[in-house]
Design a protein around this motif. Structure first.
Motif, PDB file in Angstrom:
ATOM      1  N   GLU A 188       0.731  -1.033   0.021  1.00  0.00           N
ATOM      2  CA  GLU A 188       0.062   0.071  -0.002  1.00  0.00           C
ATOM      3  C   GLU A 188       0.796   1.298   0.071  1.00  0.00           C
ATOM      4  N   ASN A 189       2.069   1.413   0.721  1.00  0.00           N
ATOM      5  CA  ASN A 189       2.948   2.329   0.710  1.00  0.00           C
ATOM      6  C   ASN A 189       3.264   2.376  -0.374  1.00  0.00           C
ATOM      7  N   ILE A 190       3.212   2.162  -1.835  1.00  0.00           N
ATOM      8  CA  ILE A 190       3.902   2.374  -3.361  1.00  0.00           C
ATOM      9  C   ILE A 190       2.721   2.897  -3.956  1.00  0.00           C
ATOM     10  N   ASN A 191       3.092   4.331  -4.953  1.00  0.00           N
ATOM     11  CA  ASN A 191       1.818   4.873  -5.164  1.00  0.00           C
ATOM     12  C   ASN A 191       2.367   3.823  -6.566  1.00  0.00           C
ATOM     13  N   ILE A 192       1.373   3.674  -7.136  1.00  0.00           N
ATOM     14  CA  ILE A 192       1.148   2.949  -8.119  1.00  0.00           C
ATOM     15  C   ILE A 192       0.506   3.931  -9.595  1.00  0.00           C
ATOM     16  N   LYS A 193       0.340   4.419 -10.474  1.00  0.00           N
ATOM     17  CA  LYS A 193      -0.544   4.805 -11.619  1.00  0.00           C
ATOM     18  C   LYS A 193      -0.575   3.367 -12.876  1.00  0.00           C
ATOM     19  N   THR A 194      -1.679   3.227 -13.456  1.00  0.00           N
ATOM     20  CA  THR A 194      -1.793   2.340 -14.664  1.00  0.00           C
ATOM     21  C   THR A 194      -2.467   3.099 -15.393  1.00  0.00           C
ATOM     22  N   VAL A 195      -1.775   3.016 -16.876  1.00  0.00           N
ATOM     23  CA  VAL A 195      -1.803   3.718 -18.381  1.00  0.00           C
ATOM     24  C   VAL A 195      -1.965   2.001 -18.788  1.00  0.00           C
ATOM     25  N   ASP A 196      -3.729   2.515 -19.268  1.00  0.00           N
ATOM     26  CA  ASP A 196      -3.918   0.583 -20.035  1.00  0.00           C
ATOM     27  C   ASP A 196      -4.652   1.559 -21.517  1.00  0.00           C
ATOM     28  N   ILE A 197      -4.046   1.366 -22.313  1.00  0.00           N
ATOM     29  CA  ILE A 197      -4.198   2.003 -23.354  1.00  0.00           C
ATOM     30  C   ILE A 197      -5.476   1.293 -24.270  1.00  0.00           C
ATOM     31  N   ALA A 198      -5.092  -0.124 -24.256  1.00  0.00           N
ATOM     32  CA  ALA A 198      -6.511  -1.177 -24.731  1.00  0.00           C
ATOM     33  C   ALA A 198      -8.030  -0.560 -24.455  1.00  0.00           C
ATOM     34  N   THR A 199      -7.672  -0.597 -22.596  1.00  0.00           N
ATOM     35  CA  THR A 199      -8.402  -0.711 -21.695  1.00  0.00           C
ATOM     36  C   THR A 199      -9.256   0.971 -21.728  1.00  0.00           C
ATOM     37  N   GLU A 200      -8.664   1.845 -22.013  1.00  0.00           N
ATOM     38  CA  GLU A 200      -9.309   2.953 -22.795  1.00  0.00           C
ATOM     39  C   GLU A 200      -9.893   2.693 -23.719  1.00  0.00           C
ATOM     40  N   LEU A 201      -9.660   2.628 -24.971  1.00  0.00           N
ATOM     41  CA  LEU A 201      -9.948   2.432 -25.851  1.00  0.00           C
ATOM     42  C   LEU A 201     -11.178   1.525 -25.966  1.00  0.00           C
ATOM     43  N   GLU A 202     -11.638   0.292 -25.204  1.00  0.00           N
ATOM     44  CA  GLU A 202     -12.682  -0.344 -25.229  1.00  0.00           C
ATOM     45  C   GLU A 202     -13.570  -0.503 -24.870  1.00  0.00           C
ATOM     46  N   SER A 203     -13.471   0.804 -22.931  1.00  0.00           N
ATOM     47  CA  SER A 203     -14.110   2.167 -22.798  1.00  0.00           C
ATOM     48  C   SER A 203     -15.175   2.753 -23.492  1.00  0.00           C
ATOM     49  N   LEU A 204     -14.259   3.429 -24.598  1.00  0.00           N
ATOM     50  CA  LEU A 204     -14.751   4.734 -25.335  1.00  0.00           C
ATOM     51  C   LEU A 204     -16.066   3.678 -26.237  1.00  0.00           C
ATOM     52  N   VAL A 205     -15.268   2.379 -26.434  1.00  0.00           N
ATOM     53  CA  VAL A 205     -16.537   2.269 -27.544  1.00  0.00           C
ATOM     54  C   VAL A 205     -17.361   1.363 -26.829  1.00  0.00           C
TER      55      VAL A 205
END
Lengths: 208, 208
Positions: A185-202
């Motif tokens: 939990e003490n590690i900060n993470i950000k995930t950039v998931d291009i395919a998921t973003e596109l799938e949400s758009l669709v």
């Protein structure tokens, strides 16, 4: 500076204000109103004032903000008043593109080391950066005291890499691998998931 | 299928379930429990069941889900039961990396056309895709009835490009340009801003 809860969206907008202010500085603008600063980012002037008010009172009443001073203040708030070395894990296509990305330096980041498992890449220099073997991750990152890493390995390798980065002392991870990563939990993470973003758009496109 | 409000986070998780299910299918797995599906994505089994329940009842009580059938159902929910042509605007470093990105095809997308303003690039073929002039954006996108575009142009050009894409009939935009874009409400947009993500990470890193 007060230690308080600041919404994640405020932190994001600070980045956008900063970017805008840097453009304005380049164009020779010295003073900006919260109206104008707001307008350029498509938020309300009240939002700008609220976002900044978490950290202090930077404006000059009836005048606006000094572009130069506000840049310095926001850089200091975000921790960008120094250059951050970044480790890149995975020099495939996306990793190579990130090595080439001029934006990092502009925004206070420098990829200082890269790692890959491909024997054809290890030992080679890309964009002035030597590619090291995955087996060296813990040793080099600890030695160079690097705190930020970017993961651009295939999904199947991502969790193992994340575990090793945590052991190496990494505290912030930008993850481009299409997988949730299980990290402390003490590690900060950000995930950039291009395919998921596109799938949400669709999804929204087909659902109207 | 019921027309109802579905949380954006559910839509994102559907993508992740789908990706995971595809891996499992490749590995020959035929049936999966919601426990296992949940575990692989680091959510609770109840979350998986809730996410899927928006769209129907796909499980077999006491057994789990058929991997093949659930893939089909989620693809259909997300609108991925066809291949979507995508227009790429801006063939710089990031744009080139995206042209190279094998993930698109795997996930049902195909960059079918790319545009740039650089005379040295226009007319050339990259990865089997012809690079067209910016001036052709409206004509070609309309003619080919493309609904999804990816913007990878510098911030200074992004708003003009977005306006032109809207005129061309684009309905969904994935924006890699580090700028908020002002677009009509009926157009779906997602912005992926790598520098802002890194800056947010540094903020939390320095603030503990």
């Amino acid at each position: 500076m007060k230690k308080l809860y600041v919404p994640a969206e405020t932190v994001k907008r600070l980045s956008l204000y900063l970017r805008n202010l840097r453009y304005l500085a380049k164009e020779g603008v010295e003073i900006i109103s919260s109206d104008k600063l707001a307008q350029d980012i498509y938020v309300s002037p009240a939002q700008v004032r609220k976002d900044l008010s978490y950290f202090g009172d930077f404006g000059i009443r009836g005048v606006g903000y000094s572009v130069k001073l506000l840049i310095k203040e926001i850089q200091s708030i975000l921790g960008l008043n120094k250059e951050w070395p970044v480790a890149l894990i995975g020099v495939g296509r996306l990793g190579s593109a990130l090595l080439n990305y001029p934006g990092f330096k502009e925004f206070g980041f420098r990829i200082s080391i890269a790692f890959d498992s491909d024997l054809k890449k290890i030992g080679r220099i890309y964009q002035g950066i030597k590619i090291e073997d995955f087996s060296e991750i813990e040793r080099i990152i600890k030695k160079e005291n690097i705190k930020i890493a970017i993961i651009t390995v295939p999904a199947s390798a991502a969790q193992e890499i994340a575990d090793r980065l945590v052991r190496a002392g990494i505290e912030a991870i930008l993850n481009f691998s299409p997988r949730y990563l299980n990290i402390p939990e003490n590690i900060n993470i950000k995930t950039v998931d291009i395919a998921t973003e596109l799938e949400s758009l669709v999804y929204y496109l087909t659902r109207g």
